[in-house]
Design an enzyme around this catalytic site. Structure first.
Site, PDB file in Angstrom:
ATOM      1  CB  ALA A  85      -1.010  -0.169   1.204  1.00  0.00           C
ATOM      2  CD  GLN A  87       5.176   7.176   4.192  1.00  0.00           C
ATOM      3  OE1 GLN A  87       6.114   6.679   3.602  1.00  0.00           O
ATOM      4  NE2 GLN A  87       5.298   7.534   5.317  1.00  0.00           N
ATOM      5  NE  ARG A  93       9.462   5.733   5.924  1.00  0.00           N
ATOM      6  CZ  ARG A  93      10.187   6.450   6.275  1.00  0.00           C
ATOM      7  NH1 ARG A  93      10.508   6.959   7.522  1.00  0.00           N
ATOM      8  NH2 ARG A  93      10.661   7.446   5.367  1.00  0.00           N
ATOM      9  CB  VAL A 123      11.904  -1.718  -0.647  1.00  0.00           C
ATOM     10  CG1 VAL A 123      11.689  -0.166  -0.872  1.00  0.00           C
ATOM     11  CG2 VAL A 123      13.498  -2.332  -0.810  1.00  0.00           C
ATOM     12  CG  ASP A 153      16.378   6.568   6.660  1.00  0.00           C
ATOM     13  OD1 ASP A 153      15.410   7.565   6.703  1.00  0.00           O
ATOM     14  OD2 ASP A 153      16.318   5.373   6.254  1.00  0.00           O
ATOM     15  NE  ARG A 156      15.635  10.431   1.782  1.00  0.00           N
ATOM     16  CZ  ARG A 156      14.653   9.402   1.940  1.00  0.00           C
ATOM     17  NH1 ARG A 156      14.238   8.972   3.055  1.00  0.00           N
ATOM     18  NH2 ARG A 156      13.803   9.348   0.951  1.00  0.00           N
ATOM     19  NE  ARG A 158      27.230   7.757   5.271  1.00  0.00           N
ATOM     20  CZ  ARG A 158      27.832   6.944   5.167  1.00  0.00           C
ATOM     21  NH1 ARG A 158      28.582   6.707   3.906  1.00  0.00           N
ATOM     22  NH2 ARG A 158      27.917   5.673   6.180  1.00  0.00           N
ATOM     23  CG  HIS A 180      13.172   3.315   6.759  1.00  0.00           C
ATOM     24  ND1 HIS A 180      13.715   4.319   6.441  1.00  0.00           N
ATOM     25  CD2 HIS A 180      12.179   3.054   5.994  1.00  0.00           C
ATOM     26  CE1 HIS A 180      13.347   4.994   5.125  1.00  0.00           C
ATOM     27  NE2 HIS A 180      12.111   4.177   5.029  1.00  0.00           N
TER      28      HIS A 180
END
Length: 319
Positions: A85, A87, A93, A123, A153, A156, A158, A180
């Site tokens: 499904a 998000q 989440r 994933v 994450d 992102r 870094r 996550h």
């Protein structure tokens, strides 16, 4: 390490934005020799695979196929599950959990019937919760069930640090760990740029990464997905390339260290029966070892709080 000449087969479940981006990135990066895109909408899966295949002259010349026939997935070395499904803007989440558990209950027995020896990676969100669910449904050893966790994450974070310091992303060493999701956090005490601790990094004679700046960066990294979802409906490119990067670490037996989400066995930090992200060595046989990262007291408290958020969700789903 596996022989680089051994043919590898990667299955990707779901031909939506994330699955297609994963297949595309895997083709560009040369992640596997054969890439199968599977979806109950066979026409869509076939079309996406064909579109990618037409460009393989300029990529890795992988054999890319798609469709709704489960037989296409026979004898995969690794299967990435992106189906689920979607998000919605602003939706946590964990709210997706119930719908996606039901999808896995139908899907996984079928996948196991054709690829019982594959490494399975989730994933689909909430990926930590679903990793535990998937392991229970399949009965696979926990070193062969994982999720993409906080790999994206961390990328992102870094990217944000590199932009702030004016250095290459590849010179930044920093990881986001835990769930996550909303309880994840960066391990600032271990973060560095070219071996200089982030907390000691100076610009124009002043410390650049003050406590306030670090808090802002952590918040921005964590909320990055929501910003993308608000603007275009979903995230797909960055997670696609992250998933393909993780897959090649497994398929090519790299012994790479990545913050994937794995099921904890109680030997680290006293955490058991929850899946969360910590730097982890991965290779052809699956999860090789989860690393015990030195953390300060505040970070350890955050890690345990993150584990509790995941455990609460698992309990509410009856797992």
């Amino acid at each position: 390490m596996s022989n680089a000449n051994t043919p590898t087969k990667l299955g990707i479940i779901g031909a939506g934005g994330v699955g297609s981006a994963t297949a595309y990135a895997a083709t560009l990066r040369g992640t596997a020799n054969e890439i199968v895109l599977y979806d109950i909408d066979g026409k869509r899966a076939e079309a996406e695979a064909l579109d990618i295949a037409h460009g393989t002259m300029f990529a890795s010349e992988a054999n890319v196929v798609g469709g709704d026939d489960i037989e296409l997935l026979r004898d995969c070395d690794m299967i990435i599950i992106t189906a689920g499904a979607r998000q919605e803007p602003g939706q946590p989440r964990l709210a997706l959990a119930g719908a996606n558990v039901r999808i896995l209950e139908k899907l996984l027995p079928n996948l196991m019937s054709v690829s019982p020896n594959a490494i399975y990676m989730l994933v689909t969100n909430p990926c930590d919760v679903l990793t535990v669910v998937a392991q229970k449904i399949t009965g696979l050893p926990s070193n062969r069930v994982l999720s993409s966790g906080t790999v994206l994450d961390s990328s992102r974070l870094r990217w944000l640090i590199a932009r702030k310091a004016g250095v290459s992303m590849k010179s930044v060493h920093a990881n986001v760990v835990g769930e996550h999701g909303d309880s994840e956090f960066p391990v600032w005490s271990a973060a560095n740029i070219g071996m200089v601790p982030l907390t000691e990094w100076e610009q124009d004679g002043k410390l650049l990464f003050t406590e306030q700046v670090r808090a802002e960066l952590a918040h921005e990294a964590m909320r990055a997905a929501y910003k993308v979802i608000e603007g275009k409906g979903s995230t797909n490119y960055a997670i696609g390339v992250s998933a393909s990067r993780i897959a090649e670490a497994f398929l090519q037996g790299q012994n790479a260290v990545l913050p994937v989400s794995t099921i904890m066995d109680g030997s680290l930090y006293g955490l058991k029966d929850v899946a969360l992200s910590l730097p982890t060595i991965v290779n052809r046989s699956g999860i090789s070892r989860v690393l015990e990262v030195p953390m300060n007291e505040a970070e350890l408290a955050q890690l345990h709080a993150s584990a509790e958020a995941i455990r609460a969700s698992l309990n509410s789903l009856g797992f």
